[in-house]
Design an enzyme around this catalytic site. Structure first.
Site, mmCIF file in Angstrom:
data_model
loop_
_atom_site.group_PDB
_atom_site.id
_atom_site.type_symbol
_atom_site.label_atom_id
_atom_site.label_comp_id
_atom_site.label_asym_id
_atom_site.label_seq_id
_atom_site.Cartn_x
_atom_site.Cartn_y
_atom_site.Cartn_z
ATOM 1 N N HIS A 1 9.240 -12.945 -2.526
ATOM 2 C CA HIS A 1 10.415 -12.299 -3.116
ATOM 3 C C HIS A 1 11.654 -13.186 -2.996
ATOM 4 O O HIS A 1 12.441 -13.297 -3.916
ATOM 5 C CB HIS A 1 10.682 -10.953 -2.435
ATOM 6 C CG HIS A 1 9.967 -9.820 -3.099
ATOM 7 N ND1 HIS A 1 8.636 -9.573 -2.897
ATOM 8 C CD2 HIS A 1 10.401 -8.879 -3.997
ATOM 9 C CE1 HIS A 1 8.283 -8.512 -3.626
ATOM 10 N NE2 HIS A 1 9.327 -8.079 -4.291
ATOM 11 N N LYS B 1 4.612 0.868 0.898
ATOM 12 C CA LYS B 1 4.672 2.068 1.735
ATOM 13 C C LYS B 1 6.008 2.104 2.432
ATOM 14 O O LYS B 1 6.561 1.064 2.775
ATOM 15 C CB LYS B 1 3.513 2.099 2.740
ATOM 16 C CG LYS B 1 3.433 0.857 3.627
ATOM 17 C CD LYS B 1 3.356 1.174 5.075
ATOM 18 C CE LYS B 1 3.200 -0.103 5.900
ATOM 19 N NZ LYS B 1 3.741 0.013 7.239
#
Lengths: 281, 187
Positions: B37, B102
């Protein structure tokens, strides 16, 4: 003096790395089965069924329960009448070599890196090793691979003694509440109370290793464990944080005396994949 | 509701989704976690091309375990999504339509999901052996030096997820807890 060769230590640790990552302890599985039958949320029951099915696949196929194969945490109980032999090695080097081999041979994920550059050490070392010297001529090795997601949600606080037991309860509940879905609930909550700044964290970590269903031998602490488990499950976080009646499977507290000025409290959270195993040689 | 979706996703695909829906994802998805990222967003800041066409795509926050002989991928469950929060809005601005992970997202990310139209799916954490069975193909397409954190193109079949944040600003983590929490407790 009884002698153990370092090669035996290496072999045992290498096996433990793999066995703990492939198979959950029976007490954890039983607790998950109980949770599945008692969980109120339909989505929560689906999640618990997935967790149990995953555990079955992992054990059968000898693959990791979770891709996060953890930091290698090793607790040693070294008998003072035991002599370790084997050339240039020492006990800690043997443990590290066992971790290196276990993570390689088991196709386990290596998750340890430099804090700033994030460069991976490549073999999941260094392990976090803690040693107690005990009477006898045996070596107990407790291996606990600990995932990063739940470790990140753990907390430590030096309370003022005036805050007392109420302060401890408040801190535990707040910590679990703010962790929410992150540490992969249903969780295990290890609580350390007392000691010093570093000791209390170790108490919380050791509390995670206690068998499910066991209680602290001190009746006041056993009652506190029950109360905290109940309160945590009233939070409604539920399996995978989707809402439900099972947020924690177990709460374990370990306590020891502390300085007159302090009330240290540490909360170490473990995910539902509460992996650990011990071998005595 | 149960929904089957095939990537790339369209805005119509996302409009039908609401929190709590069970979704089975089919087709190509991309893996990326912290380190990848950081690099992707650095490319966007430098106005450079991304290593894959992100329009309509899903990013899965996962660092898989190594494949053992006979496997194409090791256990591959989600990692905690919150660490990607600082990067996600920039990727949504480039066309990202779904994220799988999650754990809770920041208010900024939830707001960005509303304005850019992007959905956050939850996969169950800690069931990586089960989830790996839904992965049919794996190919590293960028940042091989990152090891487990490299960007992989996965082809998945009926990959099971739950809608956590829809494009209407709803949050299953908040709503689910509200439904099951016992009110008026002391702590």
């Amino acid at each position: 003096m009884r002698q153990i060769h370092y090669s035996e230590v290496i072999e045992v640790v290498a096996q433990l790395c793999q066995e703990t990552n492939f198979s959950l302890p029976e007490d954890v599985l039983n607790s998950l089965r109980k949770a599945r039958s008692e969980e109120k949320s339909p989505l929560g029951r689906i999640v618990l069924a997935q967790i149990l099915e995953n555990a079955r696949i992992a054990a059968e196929e000898k693959v990791p329960i979770c891709q996060d194969c953890g930091t290698a945490i090793v607790f040693l109980e070294l008998g003072e009448e035991l002599e370790l032999t084997g050339g240039n090695l020492n006990l800690y080097a043997a443990i590290e070599e066992g971790v290196r081999r276990g993570y390689k041979e088991g196709y386990l994920r290596k998750s340890i890196c430099h804090p700033f550059t994030r460069k991976n050490t490549g073999d999941n070392t260094p392990a976090m090793i803690y040693t107690d010297i005990v009477p006898g001529n045996k070596l107990k090795i407790i291996f606990c691979p600990k995932g990063g997601g739940s470790e990140n949600m753990s907390a430590i606080k030096m309370l003022s003694p005036s805050e007392g037991i109420e302060g401890v309860k408040k801190f535990v509940i707040e910590t679990v509440k703010s962790a929410g879905a992150n540490p992969c609930p249903p969780i295990v909550v290890g609580v350390g109370i007392g000691g010093t700044f570093e000791r209390v964290a170790l108490l919380a970590k050791k509390a995670l290793l206690r068998p499910f269903g066991s209680q602290n031998t001190d009746t006041e602490l056993a009652a506190l464990e029950d109360e905290l488990l109940e309160e945590i499950n009233y939070l409604g976080i539920g399996p995978a944080g989707l809402g439900g009646s099972t947020t924690a499977l177990s709460v374990h507290i370990e306590m020891q005396p502390c300085h007159i000025a302090s009330l240290p409290v540490a909360i170490n959270i473990n995910c539902h994949a509460a992996r650990h195993k011990e071998v005595t040689i | 509701m149960e929904v089957e979706l095939t990537t790339p996703l369209t805005e119509e695909d996302l409009e039908q989704l609401h929190i709590g829906d069970s979704v089975f994802i089919n087709g190509v998805i991309y893996t990326a976690r912290d380190a990848a990222h950081k690099r992707l967003v650095a490319l966007i800041e430098e106005d450079k091309e991304l290593p894959f066409d992100i329009e309509g795509q899903i990013i899965y926050y996962v660092g898989p375990a190594p494949a053992k002989p006979g496997q194409i991928i090791g256990s591959a469950g989600p990692t905690t999504s919150g660490r990607m929060d600082v990067y996600s809005p920039a990727l949504m601005a480039k066309g990202l339509k779904g994220m799988i992970g999650k754990g809770n997202r920041s208010p900024e990310v939830i707001e960005a999901m509303k304005s850019y139209k992007c959905v956050y799916f939850g996969a169950t954490g800690g069931v990586g052996a089960l989830l790996a069975r839904a992965i049919e193909k794996v190919r590293i397409i960028a940042y091989e030096d990152l090891g487990t954190e490299a960007i992989r193109q996965l082809v998945v079949t009926n990959f099971p997820v739950i809608v956590i944040n829809d494009i209407y600003g709803n949050d299953l983590y908040k709503e689910g807890v509200k439904k099951y929490q016992k009110k008026n407790r002391k702590y």
